[in-house]
Scaffold this active site. Structure first.
Site, PDB file in Angstrom:
ATOM      1  N   SER A 139       0.855  -1.184   0.000  1.00 55.80           N
ATOM      2  CA  SER A 139       0.000   0.000   0.000  1.00 55.80           C
ATOM      3  C   SER A 139       0.889   1.231   0.000  1.00 55.80           C
ATOM      4  CB  SER A 139      -0.852  -0.009   1.285  1.00 55.80           C
ATOM      5  OG  SER A 139      -1.492   1.230   1.480  1.00 55.80           O
ATOM      6  N   TYR A 152      -2.208  -1.524  10.498  1.00 54.38           N
ATOM      7  CA  TYR A 152      -2.190  -1.618   9.028  1.00 54.38           C
ATOM      8  C   TYR A 152      -0.848  -1.115   8.496  1.00 54.38           C
ATOM      9  CZ  TYR A 152      -3.898  -1.137   4.198  1.00 54.38           C
ATOM     10  OH  TYR A 152      -4.075  -1.247   2.833  1.00 54.38           O
TER      11      TYR A 152
HETATM   12  P1  NAD Z   1     -11.441  -6.261  -0.103  1.00 54.01           P
HETATM   13  O1  NAD Z   1     -12.025  -6.246   1.281  1.00 54.01           O
HETATM   14  O2  NAD Z   1     -12.344  -6.102  -1.273  1.00 54.01           O
HETATM   15  O3  NAD Z   1     -10.559  -7.557  -0.315  1.00 54.01           O
HETATM   16  C1  NAD Z   1      -9.895  -8.211   0.712  1.00 54.01           C
HETATM   17  C2  NAD Z   1      -9.857  -9.668   0.362  1.00 54.01           C
HETATM   18  O4  NAD Z   1      -9.177 -10.378   1.410  1.00 54.01           O
HETATM   19  C3  NAD Z   1     -11.255 -10.269   0.245  1.00 54.01           C
HETATM   20  O5  NAD Z   1     -11.280 -11.189  -0.816  1.00 54.01           O
HETATM   21  C4  NAD Z   1     -11.430 -10.965   1.589  1.00 54.01           C
HETATM   22  O6  NAD Z   1     -12.332 -12.045   1.500  1.00 54.01           O
HETATM   23  C5  NAD Z   1     -10.014 -11.439   1.822  1.00 54.01           C
HETATM   24  N1  NAD Z   1      -9.735 -11.789   3.200  1.00 54.01           N
HETATM   25  C6  NAD Z   1      -9.966 -11.074   4.320  1.00 54.01           C
HETATM   26  N2  NAD Z   1      -9.624 -11.772   5.409  1.00 54.01           N
HETATM   27  C7  NAD Z   1      -9.152 -12.954   4.973  1.00 54.01           C
HETATM   28  C8  NAD Z   1      -8.655 -14.124   5.602  1.00 54.01           C
HETATM   29  N3  NAD Z   1      -8.593 -14.212   6.932  1.00 54.01           N
HETATM   30  N4  NAD Z   1      -8.282 -15.161   4.834  1.00 54.01           N
HETATM   31  C9  NAD Z   1      -8.366 -15.103   3.480  1.00 54.01           C
HETATM   32  N5  NAD Z   1      -8.844 -14.034   2.822  1.00 54.01           N
HETATM   33  C10 NAD Z   1      -9.224 -12.970   3.568  1.00 54.01           C
HETATM   34  O7  NAD Z   1     -10.346  -5.094  -0.093  1.00 54.01           O
HETATM   35  P2  NAD Z   1      -9.334  -4.592  -1.230  1.00 54.01           P
HETATM   36  O8  NAD Z   1      -9.434  -3.128  -1.214  1.00 54.01           O
HETATM   37  O9  NAD Z   1      -9.518  -5.321  -2.499  1.00 54.01           O
HETATM   38  O10 NAD Z   1      -7.924  -4.987  -0.564  1.00 54.01           O
HETATM   39  C11 NAD Z   1      -7.052  -5.990  -1.091  1.00 54.01           C
HETATM   40  C12 NAD Z   1      -5.629  -5.676  -0.661  1.00 54.01           C
HETATM   41  O11 NAD Z   1      -5.232  -4.431  -1.230  1.00 54.01           O
HETATM   42  C13 NAD Z   1      -5.448  -5.536   0.842  1.00 54.01           C
HETATM   43  O12 NAD Z   1      -4.227  -6.122   1.240  1.00 54.01           O
HETATM   44  C14 NAD Z   1      -5.410  -4.029   1.038  1.00 54.01           C
HETATM   45  O13 NAD Z   1      -4.677  -3.675   2.187  1.00 54.01           O
HETATM   46  C15 NAD Z   1      -4.700  -3.605  -0.232  1.00 54.01           C
HETATM   47  N6  NAD Z   1      -4.912  -2.196  -0.579  1.00 54.01           N
HETATM   48  C16 NAD Z   1      -6.171  -1.720  -0.868  1.00 54.01           C
HETATM   49  C17 NAD Z   1      -6.322  -0.375  -1.210  1.00 54.01           C
HETATM   50  C18 NAD Z   1      -7.670   0.226  -1.573  1.00 54.01           C
HETATM   51  O14 NAD Z   1      -7.795   1.453  -1.690  1.00 54.01           O
HETATM   52  N7  NAD Z   1      -8.716  -0.570  -1.798  1.00 54.01           N
HETATM   53  C19 NAD Z   1      -5.206   0.466  -1.251  1.00 54.01           C
HETATM   54  C20 NAD Z   1      -3.949  -0.066  -0.953  1.00 54.01           C
HETATM   55  C21 NAD Z   1      -3.820  -1.397  -0.626  1.00 54.01           C
END
Ligand code: NAD
Length: 257
Positions: A139, A152
């Site tokens: 991130s 985080y």
């Molecule tokens: P999201 O909530 O849509 O996706 C998260 C995924 O992780 C989901 O598929 C969820 O089912 C899964 N998950 C959660 N707990 C779990 C567990 N215990 N075991 C297995 N799977 C699990 O969110 P997202 O925004 O798509 O985030 C995905 C990644 O991207 C994360 O690591 C997040 O930190 C990172 N990220 C997101 C953003 C953003 O703006 N959306 C920005 C930077 C980084």
């Protein structure tokens, strides 16, 4: 296609960025293993939909990334992998003095320790083949901080450090390990916050996105899951053979500030 014959495991891929990355890898010809902690009919249906759309093998394996044994079992049940994308992640916001200990432990386990376990389990197979890609979805918060997100930010900085270490331990063996550092990405989770923010700030959609949600992102545009997927495919391409141990920001200029 360029990734035909490669098997990719994407953790946390039944929604958001993980699903977008899985879709991009499937479109590039890779066999894909989807994952989350649930084991619902719709999770397996999602795999079937992706398989039909891209004419590649796609399966869904339930495994809880907060549990080390599950992380290692995911790689074993997948039959090993050529491409490992550590994407599963959660967030919790609280001042540090009142940050619930169980939330700290859970965030560190899912966002960071899971990548230690999956990488350790996947590397022997990659070494045997002399080819492998580990892509960690960190991130902008793996490079910068904001208040109230201690777990985080610690986990994402840790993930960047882990990526560098794995890169050094695999250098010269056909294996690369890098971290993608997205800024704000338009996922269903983020999309769902827009109506509440519009109400809270009495602003229209475009204004709340530009002035409130993207105040740290100079481009004032969300990154998209397709862009994170495309960056992952690039890291799996021959053009990135010598790209290892680094971070790639997809953040509209956030970390340039
Ligand atoms: P999201 O909530 O849509 O996706 C998260 C995924 O992780 C989901 O598929 C969820 O089912 C899964 N998950 C959660 N707990 C779990 C567990 N215990 N075991 C297995 N799977 C699990 O969110 P997202 O925004 O798509 O985030 C995905 C990644 O991207 C994360 O690591 C997040 O930190 C990172 N990220 C997101 C953003 C953003 O703006 N959306 C920005 C930077 C980084």
């Amino acid at each position: 296609m360029e990734l035909t014959g490669k098997r990719a495991v994407v953790t946390g891929s039944n929604s958001g960025i993980g699903l977008g990355v899985a879709e991009s890898l499937a479109a590039a010809g890779a066999e894909v293993v989807l994952n989350s902690f649930t084991d619902r009919t719709e999770d397996h249906d999602l795999a079937a939909t992706l398989a039909a759309r891209h004419r590649v093998k796609v399966s869904y394996i339930a495994a809880d990334m907060s549990k080390g044994a599950d992380c290692r079992a995911l790689i074993e049940k997948s039959g090993g992998c050529d491409i490992l994308v550590n994407n599963a992640g959660i967030q919790f916001v609280s001042p540090i003095e009142t940050f619930p200990v169980e939330k700290w432990d859970q965030i560190l386990a899912i966002n960071l320790t899971s990548a230690f376990h999956t990488t350790a389990a996947a590397l022997p197979g990659m070494r045997a083949k002399g080819w492998g890609r580990v892509v960690n979805i960190a991130s902008a918060h793996g490079l910068t901080a904001s208040p109230f997100k201690s777990a985080y930010i610690a986990s994402k900085h840790g993930l960047v450090g882990l990526s560098k270490t794995v890169a050094l331990e695999t250098a010269g063996q056909g294996i690369t390990c890098n971290a993608i550092c997205p800024g704000y990405v338009l996922t269903p989770l983020v999309e769902a916050q827009i109506p509440d923010q519009m109400k809270a700030h009495n602003m229209d959609r475009e204004t709340v996105i530009r002035e409130v949600m993207l105040d740290r992102q100079p481009s004032r545009h969300f990154a998209t899951v397709e862009q994170i997927g495309g960056t992952t495919v690039y890291l799996c391409s021959p053009a990135a053979d010598q790209v290892t141990g680094t971070t790639i920001s997809v953040d509209g200029g956030w970390t340039a500030l």
